[in-house]
Structure formats: C-alpha cells, structure tokens
Design an enzyme around this catalytic site. Structure first.
Site, PDB file in Angstrom:
ATOM      1  NE  ARG A 112      -0.688 -10.243   2.897  1.00 38.67           N
ATOM      2  CZ  ARG A 112      -0.147 -10.427   4.097  1.00 38.67           C
ATOM      3  NH1 ARG A 112       0.194 -11.610   4.470  1.00 38.67           N
ATOM      4  NH2 ARG A 112       0.029  -9.430   4.933  1.00 38.67           N
ATOM      5  CB  THR A 113       0.589  -6.001  -2.590  1.00 42.57           C
ATOM      6  OG1 THR A 113      -0.611  -6.237  -1.862  1.00 42.57           O
ATOM      7  CG2 THR A 113       0.228  -5.485  -3.968  1.00 42.57           C
ATOM      8  NE  ARG A 153      -0.033  -1.308  -0.961  1.00 41.12           N
ATOM      9  CZ  ARG A 153      -0.302  -2.430  -0.303  1.00 41.12           C
ATOM     10  NH1 ARG A 153       0.233  -2.649   0.877  1.00 41.12           N
ATOM     11  NH2 ARG A 153      -1.114  -3.342  -0.815  1.00 41.12           N
ATOM     12  CE  LYS A 160      17.928  13.434  -2.648  1.00 37.33           C
ATOM     13  NZ  LYS A 160      18.722  13.155  -3.859  1.00 37.33           N
TER      14      LYS A 160
HETATM   15  C1  NCD Z   1      -4.552  -4.851   2.071  1.00 39.56           C
HETATM   16  C2  NCD Z   1      -4.160  -3.438   1.698  1.00 39.56           C
HETATM   17  O1  NCD Z   1      -2.968  -3.098   1.694  1.00 39.56           O
HETATM   18  O2  NCD Z   1      -5.071  -2.715   1.351  1.00 39.56           O
HETATM   19  N1  NCD Z   1      -3.469  -5.722   2.083  1.00 39.56           N
HETATM   20  C3  NCD Z   1      -3.160  -6.377   0.917  1.00 39.56           C
HETATM   21  O3  NCD Z   1      -2.780  -5.775  -0.056  1.00 39.56           O
HETATM   22  N2  NCD Z   1      -3.346  -7.706   0.875  1.00 39.56           N
HETATM   23  C4  NCD Z   1      -5.397  -4.945   3.277  1.00 39.56           C
HETATM   24  C5  NCD Z   1      -4.953  -4.280   4.545  1.00 39.56           C
HETATM   25  O4  NCD Z   1      -3.876  -3.687   4.631  1.00 39.56           O
HETATM   26  O5  NCD Z   1      -5.719  -4.375   5.502  1.00 39.56           O
END
Ligand code: NCD
Length: 310
Positions: free
Chosen positions: A58-59, A108, A87
């Site tokens: 999703r993100t 992320r 690396k």
């Molecule tokens: C969440 C995350 O990655 O923290 N997912 C998201 O971004 N919607 C929740 C999860 O992974 O449980």
C-alpha cells in the site's frame, strides 16, 4: 495559509492541529478534483523517489499513485538487494545521491531513526514511510482523515487500539495526532506487546486519558472506533515469542454480532488473521476506504511539500 514547503515528514509529533486541518482540507479538495478528472498537472515535471528497504504494498503504491495522479513522475529502487545498500552504502549516502535525481524522497527502512538520517543528508523533502518499530506519520494522517470521514468529527473520540502496540509504528504515530484532539485511548494488547512506556508517559503528561487493558470487548463497548493492528512478526527475536501472542485478538462475525454500540473498524493493513473476511461487509468496516483515502492525503502532502497551493 501555513507552508509545508521543503519540510520533511518524519514523526507524528511534528504536526500542529492547524497543519493537520490544512492537510485534511487539501486532501478533501483533491478527492473532489479526482472525481472529475483522471489526473492533474500540479506536479508536472517533478519526480518522486521511493526507497523501500522493507516490504510494502500500500504505502509505496499509494505514494506512486498519488504522484502520478498529480502529473509527476516516479523513480523507484527495485529492491534493497539490487541496490548499493547491498554493497554497504549508508542511508545518508543513498539519500544524498537520490537527491540529485528527484524532488522528494519517500523512504521505508527497518531501523528506527533511518528516515531522519536520510532527511539530514538530503537537501530535498524526505517522507518517513516507516522506520522499523518507530513511526509512520503519513499512515497516521490518512487514519485521521478516515476517522473524521467515518465519524463526522474528531471531537470527544474514544479509540481502542488493539494488537501489537509495542512494535506497531502506525499506532505510535496515530496516538500523537489523536492527542491533539484530546481523544480517550484504550490500549488493548497482550502484556508482552504493551505500548512503549515512553509513549504512554508523554501522552499522560499531555493530559490524555489512557487505559491499558487486555479486555477487548470491554474496551470496545466504550469506544467509537477499533483500530486493529497486525502482530509484527518480523520484529520478534524468536518465532516462539510470536507464536505465543499470535491470534490473541480476532474480530469475527460473532464479535460484530455481540457489539452493543455502533463502532468503526479500521486497520492499516495488511491483516493476517486479526480481522475475519466475514467482517468486510459490515458497514463500519472502514479499512478499504482507509486505503483509498491514503491516496488523497498523500497527494495533498506531496503537493504541499513541493510548494503548491491546494
Ligand atoms: C503498516 C506498516 O508497514 O507499518 N502497513 C502500512 O503501511 N499500511 C502496518 C503493518 O505492516 O502491519
């Protein structure tokens, strides 16, 4: 009009109530625009880079959709294994490099504080899309947007947060935003997965009413909203620890049938077994609407960070 131009989005505690209102307003406006058009030209020529060192559906896709709907372009690291991180390149160096290509970065990474390191190194806005068990501020913004949409207001809210409160970055970010609206909070978890002490302490200092409990039905009976979370298996040191708590809380059709009050059910997704698919048709099941709202909120953020008036 407040300006978010050039800012980084790193932590749920960075927002003022007014900033949240402005982001919500912009998101609602963009939602309306998207009902009339497939895409806009607001960010034509701008480029978003997504750097995901951890799994995501999703993100990442929602940020990429948001950028493309605004007329901008997207570059994406295929996977950490195929990038120079493999690396031994630092997050800071990667962020600095990508700043030479893009106008905004979404990152992320499994380590707490990594997004801040990227932001310190990059001259362009950096958005934290999850730093380990730390924060996930854009999820919190789309959650707030959804709560208001579903319940009509953010006043006098009572919220049950359920599941892995220790490792769940979505709840860590969301409580910061809810605290601005003086929500009453029920933290429902197994003892091993309680909300970190530092967070409950700071909430209490702000005068937020909190109750920690293991009793979901009781907390639910006093709440407007259940915010369900996944047990974060990847954060456990050993599998037996995970096995002990998995399946601890499940919302299924019996749970829904037993509800005495009208209640909204949210979840950042992905779910594993904590919400039965049989609940999906319950009118208060808001988790897929939450997903859609995420695109509008991220459109608003991208536009604002890049200095556009919306
Ligand atoms: C969440 C995350 O990655 O923290 N997912 C998201 O971004 N919607 C929740 C999860 O992974 O449980």
């Amino acid at each position: 009009m407040l300006s978010l131009k050039g800012k980084d989005i790193l932590h749920g505690n960075q927002f003022s109530k007014r900033e949240i209102e402005e982001i919500m307003k912009a998101a609602a406006y963009l939602e309306k625009e998207m009902k009339r058009k497939d895409s806009l030209n607001l960010l034509k020529g701008k480029i978003l880079a997504t750097l995901f060192f951890e799994p995501s559906t999703r993100t990442r896709l929602s940020f990429e959709t948001a950028m493309q709907r605004l007329g901008g372009g997207v570059i994406s690291m295929a996977s950490p294994e195929s990038s120079s991180a493999a690396k031994g390149e630092t997050v800071a160096d990667t962020a600095r490099t990508v700043s030479q290509y893009a106008d905004v970065i979404v990152i992320r990474h499994p380590r707490i504080g990594s997004a801040k390191e990227a932001a310190d190194a990059a001259p362009i806005p950096v958005i934290n899309a999850g730093d380990g068990a730390g924060q996930h501020p854009t999820q919190a913004l789309l959650d707030i947007f959804t709560i208001r949409r579903e319940l009509g207001s953010l006043k006098n809210l009572a919220v049950s947060m359920v599941g892995d409160l220790k490792n769940g970055r979505t709840v860590h970010a969301l409580v910061e935003l809810l605290s601005l609206f003086q929500a009453r909070l029920y933290f429902v978890s197994p003892l091993e997965l309680r909300m970190p002490e530092a967070i409950t302490f700071s909430l209490k200092q702000k005068g937020i009413e909190i109750e920690e409990t293991e009793d979901l039905p009781k907390a639910a009976s006093k709440s407007d909203l259940i915010y369900m979370t996944r047990i974060q298996k990847e954060r456990f040191e050993d599998l037996s620890g995970y096995e002990r708590v998995k399946g601890h809380y499940v919302i299924d059709e019996n749970f829904i049938a037993g509800l005495k009050n009208k209640i909204i059910i949210m979840h950042p997704l992905p779910r594993v077994d904590e919400i039965s698919q049989k609940v999906d048709d319950y009118p208060g099941a808001a988790y897929f609407r939450q997903v859609r709202n995420g695109v509008y909120v991220r459109m608003a953020l991208l536009a604002m960070l890049l200095g556009k008036r919306v």
